[in-house]
Motif scaffolding. Structure first.
Motif, PDB file in Angstrom:
ATOM      1  N   UNK A   1      13.232  97.954 -46.324  1.00 28.29           N
ATOM      2  CA  UNK A   1      12.256  96.886 -46.569  1.00 28.29           C
ATOM      3  C   UNK A   1      11.268  97.314 -47.650  1.00 28.29           C
ATOM      4  N   UNK A   2      10.828  98.563 -47.629  1.00 30.03           N
ATOM      5  CA  UNK A   2       9.888  99.036 -48.644  1.00 30.03           C
ATOM      6  C   UNK A   2      10.536  99.073 -50.030  1.00 30.03           C
ATOM      7  N   UNK A   3      11.800  99.406 -50.098  1.00 32.17           N
ATOM      8  CA  UNK A   3      12.492  99.384 -51.386  1.00 32.17           C
ATOM      9  C   UNK A   3      12.564  97.964 -51.950  1.00 32.17           C
ATOM     10  N   UNK A   4      12.849  96.994 -51.096  1.00 24.95           N
ATOM     11  CA  UNK A   4      12.885  95.602 -51.562  1.00 24.95           C
ATOM     12  C   UNK A   4      11.502  95.171 -52.042  1.00 24.95           C
ATOM     13  N   UNK A   5      10.473  95.547 -51.304  1.00 25.27           N
ATOM     14  CA  UNK A   5       9.113  95.209 -51.732  1.00 25.27           C
ATOM     15  C   UNK A   5       8.830  95.756 -53.128  1.00 25.27           C
ATOM     16  N   UNK A   6       9.215  96.982 -53.378  1.00 24.95           N
ATOM     17  CA  UNK A   6       8.936  97.585 -54.686  1.00 24.95           C
ATOM     18  C   UNK A   6       9.823  97.025 -55.778  1.00 24.95           C
ATOM     19  N   UNK A   7      11.018  96.578 -55.424  1.00 28.14           N
ATOM     20  CA  UNK A   7      11.837  95.826 -56.381  1.00 28.14           C
ATOM     21  C   UNK A   7      11.081  94.595 -56.870  1.00 28.14           C
ATOM     22  N   UNK A   8      10.447  93.871 -55.940  1.00 27.85           N
ATOM     23  CA  UNK A   8       9.698  92.670 -56.346  1.00 27.85           C
ATOM     24  C   UNK A   8       8.484  93.032 -57.190  1.00 27.85           C
ATOM     25  N   UNK A   9       7.825  94.149 -56.873  1.00 33.93           N
ATOM     26  CA  UNK A   9       6.648  94.543 -57.651  1.00 33.93           C
ATOM     27  C   UNK A   9       7.022  94.866 -59.098  1.00 33.93           C
ATOM     28  N   UNK A  10       8.104  95.602 -59.280  1.00 35.48           N
ATOM     29  CA  UNK A  10       8.538  95.936 -60.635  1.00 35.48           C
ATOM     30  C   UNK A  10       8.817  94.677 -61.451  1.00 35.48           C
ATOM     31  N   UNK A  11       9.490  93.708 -60.848  1.00 37.80           N
ATOM     32  CA  UNK A  11       9.799  92.470 -61.556  1.00 37.80           C
ATOM     33  C   UNK A  11       8.551  91.612 -61.758  1.00 37.80           C
ATOM     34  N   UNK A  12       7.711  91.522 -60.733  1.00 38.08           N
ATOM     35  CA  UNK A  12       6.502  90.706 -60.856  1.00 38.08           C
ATOM     36  C   UNK A  12       5.591  91.218 -61.969  1.00 38.08           C
ATOM     37  N   UNK A  13       5.463  92.536 -62.069  1.00 37.12           N
ATOM     38  CA  UNK A  13       4.596  93.093 -63.107  1.00 37.12           C
ATOM     39  C   UNK A  13       5.078  92.707 -64.497  1.00 37.12           C
ATOM     40  N   UNK A  14       6.393  92.665 -64.688  1.00 38.59           N
ATOM     41  CA  UNK A  14       6.939  92.249 -65.983  1.00 38.59           C
ATOM     42  C   UNK A  14       6.601  90.789 -66.245  1.00 38.59           C
ATOM     43  N   UNK A  15       6.851  89.938 -65.257  1.00 36.31           N
ATOM     44  CA  UNK A  15       6.639  88.500 -65.441  1.00 36.31           C
ATOM     45  C   UNK A  15       5.170  88.146 -65.581  1.00 36.31           C
ATOM     46  N   UNK A  16       4.316  88.848 -64.823  1.00 31.36           N
ATOM     47  CA  UNK A  16       2.885  88.555 -64.872  1.00 31.36           C
ATOM     48  C   UNK A  16       2.168  89.302 -65.984  1.00 31.36           C
ATOM     49  N   UNK A  17       2.865  90.251 -66.634  1.00 28.65           N
ATOM     50  CA  UNK A  17       2.294  91.099 -67.701  1.00 28.65           C
ATOM     51  C   UNK A  17       1.115  91.917 -67.191  1.00 28.65           C
ATOM     52  N   UNK A  18       1.172  92.318 -65.934  1.00 26.67           N
ATOM     53  CA  UNK A  18       0.141  93.198 -65.383  1.00 26.67           C
ATOM     54  C   UNK A  18       0.353  94.610 -65.908  1.00 26.67           C
ATOM     55  N   UNK A  19      -0.691  95.216 -66.420  1.00 30.20           N
ATOM     56  CA  UNK A  19      -0.562  96.547 -67.031  1.00 30.20           C
ATOM     57  C   UNK A  19      -0.971  97.681 -66.100  1.00 30.20           C
TER      58      UNK A  19
END
Length: 383
Positions: A128-146
């Motif tokens: 579950x934690x790996x899936x959560x971090x998968x979403x974070x990596x993708x979200x940061x790209x889409x949201x352009x969070x630095x």
């Protein structure tokens, strides 16, 4: 139990710190904790912090072992994202996150199946934690969070393509952990987690679609549905997987899924409030970043749809060209239009619903203690 766990009120202790203060059984557990040892009880975060620390100690070795199986380029990116390695490959002592989702897996398993169920669900918690971090990596790209966790995000260091590929690799590792788990609940957990990933992707798609809409075209109902899919789905899935590993029936699994979803929505509401009014020294993100990006977060959409004069002003501010805008003025306009009060009240309501679902599956407040402590923790925070 049902009524005693359902009352929550929202208060602000200091600017940028949103609190859901519990009543009923959770408040009694807080008082009991103080009476036993003179220290704050679970409602003050003490029990939750112990649960999270214990979760990290159990889950981190599984995560590290999984990451070590990645090809070297993917491993470097993943280790940087988790805060365990600098971009140049040297060891780092950065935080790898609060571990709320794996803690929910373990707490749900313990609530319904005792310590033994908790011990055998560690691999599922890591998935579950790996899936959560998968979403974070993708979200940061889409949201352009630095920045994330007070460190540069993976895409900002390694580029968009590498960050996306590392996220894909983490999702694959999650499913492999469950495929290799000999526990009889592992196949059902894998299917549930796969369904959750689809829902997460649908929620993110809805989020990006909403961002392309004009302020007057977004409704509160569709924004709430998007938030449940993006945030509530994985917290619900975590609780449900813990129930599966406890060997409980489908009714309890469904109740814990509903508990996690409602608590997750409360989490997102408070997160959105912090995204506008939070202290950047606590959040690790620039002040007003959500407003500068014109994010249609829940408080903003509630304000836009309030029908007040401030709502019309906010719509104009959101459609104005981005640049040297006064973010403090935009935040004040959201507040004047009722967005902050609505979000805080809605968070309290969602937590009350979560408690009712939890009471159906775990009628004993002591057995539910870990889940109660974590539920309060995620809505008593400033970052």
């Amino acid at each position: 139990m049902g009524e005693s766990l359902t009352e929550f009120v929202t208060e602000t202790q200091q600017p940028g710190t949103e609190v859901l203060r519990p009543a009923g059984a959770l408040e009694r557990r807080r008082s009991a904790g103080r009476q036993r040892d003179g220290r704050p009880g679970s409602a003050d975060g003490h029990e939750a912090e112990m649960l999270l620390a214990r979760t990290r100690a159990a889950v981190d070795p599984v995560l590290r072992a999984a990451l070590e199986t990645l090809p070297v380029p993917m491993r470097r990116i993943a280790l940087h994202h988790f805060g365990w390695q600098e971009a140049d490959g040297t060891p780092a002592a950065g935080g790898s996150g609060k571990a709320i989702r794996p803690a929910l897996v373990l707490a749900a398993a313990a609530a319904l199946g005792g310590p033994e169920a908790r011990e055998v669900s560690v691999q599922a918690a890591a998935a579950v934690e790996l899936v959560h971090n998968f979403t974070l990596l993708h979200d940061d790209v889409m949201d352009r969070d630095t920045t994330r966790r007070h460190r540069p995000t993976a895409w900002a260091v390694f580029g968009d393509a590498d960050a996306i590929l590392a996220g894909d690799a983490l999702q694959a590792l999650a499913l492999r952990l469950l495929a290799e788990d000999p526990h009889p609940a592992a196949p059902a957990a894998a299917a549930r987690l796969a369904d959750c990933v689809v829902e997460l992707c649908a929620g993110q798609h809805a989020d990006t679609a909403l961002e392309r809409c004009r302020p007057g075209e977004v409704t509160l109902d569709e924004t709430l549905a998007m938030a449940e899919a993006k945030t509530g789905a994985l917290l619900g899935c975590a609780c449900a997987i813990g129930a599966l590993y406890a060997g409980t029936g489908e009714a309890d699994v469904a109740a814990l899924d509903a508990f996690g979803r409602e608590a997750g929505l409360a989490f997102q509401l408070i997160d959105d409030v912090i995204g506008i009014w939070g202290d950047p020294h606590r959040t690790g993100k620039p002040a007003g970043a959500d407003l500068a990006a014109r994010k249609k977060s829940l408080p903003v959409v509630a304000a836009l749809t309030s029908g007040t004069p401030a709502a019309a002003e906010l719509a104009e501010l959101y459609e104005a060209p981005r640049g040297e805008e006064d973010l403090e003025h935009i935040a004040l306009t959201v507040e004047r239009a009722g967005g902050r009060d609505w979000a805080q009240g809605q968070a309290a309501d969602r937590m009350a619903r979560a408690m009712r679902h939890l009471a159906c599956a775990v009628p004993d407040p002591e057995a539910a203690g870990g889940l109660l402590a974590l539920a309060e923790f995620v809505t008593r925070r400033s970052s």
